[in-house]
Design a protein around this motif. Structure first.
Motif: not given
Length: 371
Positions: A332-339, A342-353
């Protein structure tokens, strides 16, 4: 390899094989029940259906491998604990971290398998499956044909060239009615029109080519039957990357292209031509997600060991249920971060890792507390 390592590996790999086979059979049976009427309407034969599920298997394998590893590792650890084998091994002077080296090796190998399958097979599996589904149906009227795109616009931001192509064949790289806008040495812009273009010997070759200065299309600067342009460095692989990225971002679609994961090499090709791409957050989130996702298998090992390794009398199902719940929280955390990436709410590297870092560190901490 020590005798102990071989024994632990054998006790893990056998249930892992059963879990993978069982999940695969359940998936095929469930999907076949749902899709059988649709496949019959498309006049597919038994061989076509078997090939259809064969090409879809890599995509499913990447999804089930972490869960299968989790369940098989919990089973193996619980079986060892039930027979007091872990207690005996640790009493002989083997630390928990050393005892778990075979499990970490399997997790790392499974992660590498996921990475390889994700890069080599999964990106094209959806497209290949759709081609099998429609192979016995006539193409819709007016379509340019499979693997062809009409009115393709390809931009090389790095070198300042824009390609507008009437019909592009993704498989061969051949172009019909290409128009290339590029900068000349004197600072002006030029237009190169041709009836056809193909990459011959690593060089773009234009047939029946005409070159104009932009804004002066009535006076061709050059007109020739065959024109080779070695300065046009774009490759068919880079153009395919542009096509896949654009399709993933919803800018256009083609008959043979279905939504699928983008391999890392395709994203890297796109970023090489677009140093400051549109929708950068979405593209970089996809890149970091592709890099981080395969290592879920290693995180699974760190999650499973603290629940399966502790000694003492306890209900085995409590440990299994607890680790499965944690795995789903990870998902759930993984899918939430990846969502959110893309909108810039989280930095890309944070969303992935972030999921891997958070749950990996939590697993390592819980392992250090095991007695």
């Amino acid at each position: 390899m020590r005798l102990l390592d071989r024994y632990l590996l054998r006790q893990l790999l056998v249930p892992l094989g059963y879990c993978l086979s069982g999940f695969l059979l359940l998936w095929v049976a469930q999907d076949l029940i749902t899709e059988l009427s649709s496949l019959q309407r498309r006049k597919l034969l038994a061989g076509d259906i078997a090939e259809y599920y064969l090409v879809k298997t890599p995509e499913f394998l990447v999804l089930i491998l972490p869960m299968a590893l989790l369940l098989s590792l919990l089973y193996a650890l619980s079986d060892h604990a039930r027979h007091h084998e872990l207690t005996a091994i640790r009493a002989s002077g083997v630390s928990l971290w050393r005892l778990c080296v075979p499990y970490f090796a399997v997790g790392a190998l499974a992660s590498m398998v996921c990475l390889g399958v994700n890069e080599l097979f999964v990106p094209d599996s959806a497209d290949a499956a759709e081609q099998i589904r429609t192979r016995r149906l006539p193409p819709p009227a007016g379509t340019p044909g499979r693997n062809k795109i009409v009115n393709l616009c390809f931009t090389n931001s790095r070198d300042g060239r824009v390609w507008r192509i009437g019909v592009y064949d993704v498989r061969t790289g051949e172009m019909i009615e290409p128009v290339v806008s590029f900068g000349a040495g004197d600072g002006s812009r030029r237009l190169l029109n041709a009836d056809r273009a193909a990459r011959v010997g690593g060089v773009w070759t234009f047939y029946n080519a005409r070159e104009y200065k932009e804004g002066e299309l009535d006076m061709p600067l050059l007109k020739t039957n065959v024109l080779r342009e070695p300065l046009f460095s774009e490759t068919p692989e880079e153009i395919r990357s542009e096509i896949k990225i654009s399709a993933a971002l919803g800018r256009f679609s083609m008959r043979s292209t279905k939504k699928a994961d983008l391999p890392i090499v395709e994203i890297a090709n796109y970023l090489r031509l677009h140093p400051n791409p549109p929708q950068a957050a979405a593209i970089y989130t996809k890149l970091h997600g592709r890099l981080a996702t395969p290592w879920t298998c290693l995180v699974v090992v760190l999650i499973a060991i603290p629940f399966g390794a502790p000694s003492g009398r306890r209900n085995v199902f409590v440990g299994v249920a607890g680790s499965v719940v944690i795995f789903f929280l990870y998902f759930i955390l993984q899918q939430s971060c990846l969502a959110l990436g893309p909108g810039g709410t989280l930095p890309a590297w944070v969303a992935g890792w972030l999921p891997n870092l958070a749950f990996g560190l939590a697993g390592a901490y819980m392992m250090s507390r095991v007695r």
